[in-house]
Design an enzyme around this catalytic site. Structure first.
Site, short mmCIF file in Angstrom:
data_model
loop_
_atom_site.label_atom_id
_atom_site.label_comp_id
_atom_site.label_asym_id
_atom_site.label_seq_id
_atom_site.Cartn_x
_atom_site.Cartn_y
_atom_site.Cartn_z
N SER A 281 0.68 -1.11 -0.11
CA SER A 281 -0.05 0.05 0.00
C SER A 281 0.81 1.19 -0.04
O SER A 281 1.77 1.51 0.80
CB SER A 281 -0.99 -0.07 1.18
OG SER A 281 -1.46 1.44 1.46
N HIS B 162 -1.46 -1.21 -4.05
CA HIS B 162 -2.52 -1.13 -3.30
C HIS B 162 -2.63 0.59 -3.38
O HIS B 162 -1.68 1.18 -2.74
CB HIS B 162 -2.60 -1.79 -2.23
CG HIS B 162 -4.03 -1.63 -1.41
ND1 HIS B 162 -5.26 -2.25 -1.55
CD2 HIS B 162 -4.33 -0.70 -0.42
CE1 HIS B 162 -5.93 -2.08 -0.71
NE2 HIS B 162 -5.54 -0.98 0.03
N ASP C 77 -4.85 3.70 -1.47
CA ASP C 77 -5.89 3.86 -0.62
C ASP C 77 -6.52 5.50 -0.93
O ASP C 77 -5.77 6.27 -0.62
CB ASP C 77 -5.10 3.98 0.63
CG ASP C 77 -4.89 2.46 1.28
OD1 ASP C 77 -5.98 1.71 1.25
OD2 ASP C 77 -3.90 2.05 1.59
N MET D 216 -8.85 8.09 0.28
CA MET D 216 -9.61 8.48 1.55
C MET D 216 -10.32 10.05 1.00
O MET D 216 -9.74 10.63 0.71
CB MET D 216 -8.74 8.57 2.43
CG MET D 216 -8.13 7.17 2.77
SD MET D 216 -7.06 7.41 4.37
CE MET D 216 -6.41 5.85 4.26
N HIS E 260 -8.59 0.94 -3.55
CA HIS E 260 -9.47 0.98 -2.27
C HIS E 260 -10.18 2.30 -2.20
O HIS E 260 -9.77 3.24 -1.64
CB HIS E 260 -8.60 0.24 -1.40
CG HIS E 260 -9.34 0.46 0.07
ND1 HIS E 260 -8.79 -0.13 1.36
CD2 HIS E 260 -10.63 0.42 0.35
CE1 HIS E 260 -9.49 -0.11 2.17
NE2 HIS E 260 -10.79 -0.09 1.66
N MET F 3 -12.19 4.62 -0.09
CA MET F 3 -12.64 4.76 1.23
C MET F 3 -13.40 6.08 1.18
O MET F 3 -12.86 7.27 1.63
CB MET F 3 -11.59 4.76 2.21
CG MET F 3 -11.18 3.45 2.70
SD MET F 3 -9.64 3.43 3.24
CE MET F 3 -8.57 3.53 2.06
N MET G 117 -11.33 -5.93 6.09
CA MET G 117 -10.54 -4.79 6.85
C MET G 117 -10.23 -5.44 8.05
O MET G 117 -11.06 -5.52 9.05
CB MET G 117 -11.51 -3.43 7.14
CG MET G 117 -11.65 -2.71 5.67
SD MET G 117 -10.27 -2.23 4.81
CE MET G 117 -9.06 -1.31 6.00
N GLY H 263 -2.69 4.37 8.12
CA GLY H 263 -1.76 3.29 8.06
C GLY H 263 -1.19 3.00 9.62
O GLY H 263 -1.29 3.85 10.30
N ASP I 277 -6.61 -6.36 4.76
CA ASP I 277 -5.92 -4.88 4.77
C ASP I 277 -5.77 -4.37 6.15
O ASP I 277 -6.78 -4.13 6.68
CB ASP I 277 -6.93 -4.06 3.76
CG ASP I 277 -6.11 -2.60 3.42
OD1 ASP I 277 -4.82 -2.50 4.04
OD2 ASP I 277 -6.83 -1.94 2.77
N GLY J 114 -2.37 -3.87 9.37
CA GLY J 114 -1.69 -4.55 10.38
C GLY J 114 -0.98 -5.85 9.70
O GLY J 114 -0.72 -6.74 10.37
C1 DX5 Z 1 -6.21 1.60 5.90
C2 DX5 Z 1 -5.72 1.39 4.65
C3 DX5 Z 1 -4.78 0.56 4.57
C4 DX5 Z 1 -3.35 0.90 4.96
C5 DX5 Z 1 -2.59 -0.35 5.44
O1 DX5 Z 1 -7.18 2.41 6.04
O2 DX5 Z 1 -6.69 0.80 3.88
O3 DX5 Z 1 -4.35 -0.21 3.13
O4 DX5 Z 1 -2.58 1.51 4.16
O5 DX5 Z 1 -1.55 -0.03 6.41
P1 DX5 Z 1 -0.68 -0.90 7.18
O6 DX5 Z 1 -0.32 -1.92 6.42
O7 DX5 Z 1 0.36 0.02 7.55
O8 DX5 Z 1 -1.61 -1.48 8.30
ZN ZN Z 2 -6.48 -0.09 1.75
#
Ligand code: DX5
Ligand code: ZN
Length: 221
Positions: A10, A35, A37, A39, A68, A70, A139, A146, A177, A179
């Site tokens: 990501s 990936h 993200d 937002m 993705h 959001m 999720m 992140g 996705d 952690g």
């Molecule tokens: C969270 C995102 C993830 C994020 C994951 O809202 O959708 O894709 O980047 O980040 P890590 O791998 O650091 O948890």
């Molecule tokens: Zn994501």
């Protein structure tokens, strides 16, 4: 048949001052998808990136772009992201009152259609559309940031969705996705996930991006 396991770094955790370079590093280390993200500061607290970044990613890599969304009212932006070069578009069930139609619309744009759900959303919310999805994203953190801690209940949710996909005979990707790390990835694979998003553990690995990809890959063998 051997299941393929996908690693999808990501770029939310990348250094944006050298995004192209970092994507190339992830690709040459063996990443499968990138990936992205997106937002909107409404559905989730942060504002991250939009179609112009997707376009820029498209120019630096041949890898599929796993976008993705959001964002609220994602249906208003799907065409834009498809044109920008997204390979698959994943929408949140929480933002889509007409999720069945939305997934069909994504496919009509020539993209793979993904559906995702927050950790607090019942699995039943996506059940009616599992047959329509090319990808189901679980999720394992609350979206918006992140680097958050993995929510352990996610393992059981993946197992549950794995079973439902198998009953349907679906070959949809089961992606996770949030952690994803050396500590969690093996058990996630065990639970039935086939695609793994990793931000922090790739782009912020202390030994660099290549080491991050390699460390996660080791657990996917
Ligand atoms: C969270 C995102 C993830 C994020 C994951 O809202 O959708 O894709 O980047 O980040 P890590 O791998 O650091 O948890
Ligand atoms: Zn994501």
């Amino acid at each position: 048949m051997m299941t393929k396991h996908i690693l999808a770094p990501s770029i939310l955790a990348a250094d944006f001052t050298k995004l192209g370079e970092e994507i190339r590093a992830a690709e040459s280390a063996g990443a499968d998808w990138i990936h992205v993200d997106v937002m909107d500061g409404r559905f989730v607290p942060n504002i991250s990136m939009g179609q112009f970044i997707v376009e820029a990613c498209r120019r630096v890599t041949q890898l599929p772009l796993d976008v993705h969304l959001m964002i609220e009212k994602p249906e208003e932006h799907l065409e834009t992201f498809a044109k920008a070069g997204a390979s698959r578009l994943t929408v949140h069930v929480e933002t889509c009152p007409h999720i069945h139609r939305t997934l069909q619309f994504i496919k009509s744009l020539g993209c793979e259609a993904g559906v995702t759900l927050n950790p607090g959303t019942a699995v039943g919310a996506i059940e009616p559309v599992l047959g329509e999805a090319d990808l189901v994203l679980v999720m394992s953190v609350n979206p918006g940031f992140g680097g958050q801690e993995f929510i352990p209940e996610s393992y059981a949710r993946i197992t549950e969705i794995r079973k439902k996909l198998d009953v349907l005979g679906s070959s949809a990707w089961l992606e996770v996705d949030g952690g994803v790390s050396e500590e969690t990835i093996a058990q996630l694979k065990e639970a039935g996930a086939t695609a793994f998003v990793a931000g922090t553990s790739v782009f912020k690995h202390p030994q660099g991006i290549e080491a991050g990809v390699r460390a996660l890959r080791n657990h996917l063998k």
